[in-house]
Structure formats: C-alpha cells, structure tokens
Design a protein around this motif. Structure first.
Motif, PDB file in Angstrom:
ATOM      1  N   ASP A 185      -2.903  -2.779  -2.814  1.00  0.00           N
ATOM      2  CA  ASP A 185      -3.497  -2.219  -3.498  1.00  0.00           C
ATOM      3  C   ASP A 185      -3.642  -2.706  -4.610  1.00  0.00           C
ATOM      4  O   ASP A 185      -1.899  -2.909  -4.987  1.00  0.00           O
TER       5      ASP A 185
ATOM      6  N   GLU B 288       0.795  -1.183  -0.043  1.00  0.00           N
ATOM      7  CA  GLU B 288       0.418  -0.390   0.229  1.00  0.00           C
ATOM      8  C   GLU B 288       0.642   0.830  -0.137  1.00  0.00           C
ATOM      9  O   GLU B 288       1.583   1.737   0.924  1.00  0.00           O
ATOM     10  N   ASP B 289       1.052   2.064  -1.243  1.00  0.00           N
ATOM     11  CA  ASP B 289       1.549   3.166  -0.857  1.00  0.00           C
ATOM     12  C   ASP B 289       1.438   4.432  -0.110  1.00  0.00           C
ATOM     13  O   ASP B 289       1.895   5.259   0.573  1.00  0.00           O
TER      14      ASP B 289
ATOM     15  N   GLY C 249      -3.917   0.714  -6.907  1.00  0.00           N
ATOM     16  CA  GLY C 249      -2.982   1.559  -7.557  1.00  0.00           C
ATOM     17  C   GLY C 249      -1.836   2.154  -7.069  1.00  0.00           C
ATOM     18  O   GLY C 249      -1.445   2.221  -5.244  1.00  0.00           O
TER      19      GLY C 249
HETATM   20 CA    CA Z   1      -2.673   3.426  -3.498  1.00  0.00          CA
END
Ligand code: CA
Length: 222
Positions: free
Chosen positions: A51, A7-8, A53
């Motif tokens: 995630d 997850e960024d 994206g």
């Molecule tokens: Ca993201």
C-alpha cells in the motif's frame, strides 16, 4: 507462493488476505513499514503487495529502501490515488505493477499471478518439467495428460520447485508452503516431500525429487 502484504487498513488487509489465499497463495500481513522491513529480513517472499500510504511513511520510500537492500521480488503497489504522477513515481521506485483502489478481486488475483509467472516464463500459463505440468490458472496438475490430485501443501511444494528451476532451499520451500504464524516441525517438510515423491512415482511422473543434505530439494528428470 508466499506473499507479503503491507496494508495499514486492517479490514482491507484481511479481505485481500482471504482473496489471495483462496487463489492458492499464502499471505503474511503487516501494517506498517517497520514490520515490513522486519518481515523481509526474516523470511523469503515471492512477491510484495504494498500500500502506498502507510502510517509510518510512504510505501514508495519503503520500496526504494528494499530495492537498495537487494530485494528483487516483484512488487504490486496499491493506491487510493489514480494520478499519472503517482503511478510514475511508484514505477520509478521499482514497482512492477500498480492497482488503484477500489479494485475487483479478480483483477488483484490476475495481476498477482501475472507477476509471479514472470521469473519463470513471461507469457506462459503453465509450468512444465518432464511429463509433469501445472496449469497455473486452474491449478491443475497433469502427469502425461492425466490429472493428478494433490493436497494444497503438496501442490505448493511442487509449484515452488518448478518455479525455482528445480532447485529449492528448505527455507524457500517452507516459506512457500507454510504461513508466518504456523509452527513448522523440523521434519514436516520431509514428510510432505516424501508424500509428494510417492504420489509422483505412482502417477508415472518422469521427474523425481531428491533431497540434498544441507540445502533442500532438487527436481531431476529421469
Ligand atoms: Ca493506507
């Protein structure tokens, strides 16, 4: 169990990690595809929370890549989008479940636990061997109907063994019990298994833990 969270968004990643760890699992966190690929080739995980994206590419193509490499662990995909097309794409790429942001912590934990139960028993909430049982939801262990109190790591070790049909490599156990950032001394696992074995014997368990040289540990019914 030990999970990998990709997850960024660092704030969200931290929150999810807290929730997951409160539910009794370990979560290693990485923030991009590259780090996820590296983590997956270095450690054994029971589940992937991914995630969609990510800064260096789409979570879906990362999952495809992992599946091609033979990674079979369940994957829960997180996304900000709720379009049918997105859900279908995720499932097509090999995701096992899908959660749309924002989500409730309880739902996240319930879905993670549901996916973790799959390899063992699809519908059961409990793991059992001999007269020892673990209630997964309440994280309660019973020996012959009497509750047994175990430390978090003893519990994780026993859960790991039960989930792996009673056979676990050292690596798998260490991955399931300790986090990525924790330095594990060579005999830490042996000391832990010694304590767990003593606790089980004292409680009158009809199973025993045997160490197998060069492999790890196995559970045997007496
Ligand atoms: Ca993201």
């Amino acid at each position: 169990m030990r999970l990998l969270l990709v997850e960024d968004n660092q704030r969200l990643a931290g929150l999810i990690q807290q929730v997951v760890e409160k539910a009794g699992h370990k979560a290693d966190v990485v923030h991009n595809r590259q780090a996820a690929l590296h983590a997956f080739s270095s450690f054994e995980y029971a589940l992937l929370v991914l995630d969609r994206g990510l800064p260096d590419g789409d979570g879906i193509s990362l999952l495809r890549q992992l599946r091609k490499r033979g990674v079979k662990q369940p994957c829960l995909m997180l996304t900000a989008r709720d379009a049918l097309r997105d859900r279908v794409d995720g499932l097509d790429a090999g995701a096992d479940d899908y959660l749309t942001k924002p989500f409730a912590n309880e739902e996240l934990v319930a879905r993670i636990n549901a996916l973790l139960r799959r390899p063992v028993e699809l519908f059961d909430e409990r793991l059992q061997r001999g007269n020892v049982s673990i209630e997964l939801k309440s994280r309660r262990i019973e020996v012959d109907g009497t509750t047994l109190e175990l430390s978090t790591s003893e519990f994780a070790a026993l859960e790991c063994l039960l989930r792996c049909s009673g056979r676990c490599s050292r690596q798998r156990l260490e991955d399931g019990i300790y986090g990525m950032d924790v330095a594990v001394t060579p005999n830490a696992l042996d000391v832990l298994m010694y304590r767990l074995r003593k606790q089980l014997t004292k409680a009158g368990a009809s199973i025993r833990i045997r160490s197998v040289r060069g492999f790890g540990y196995v559970l045997e019914e007496l």
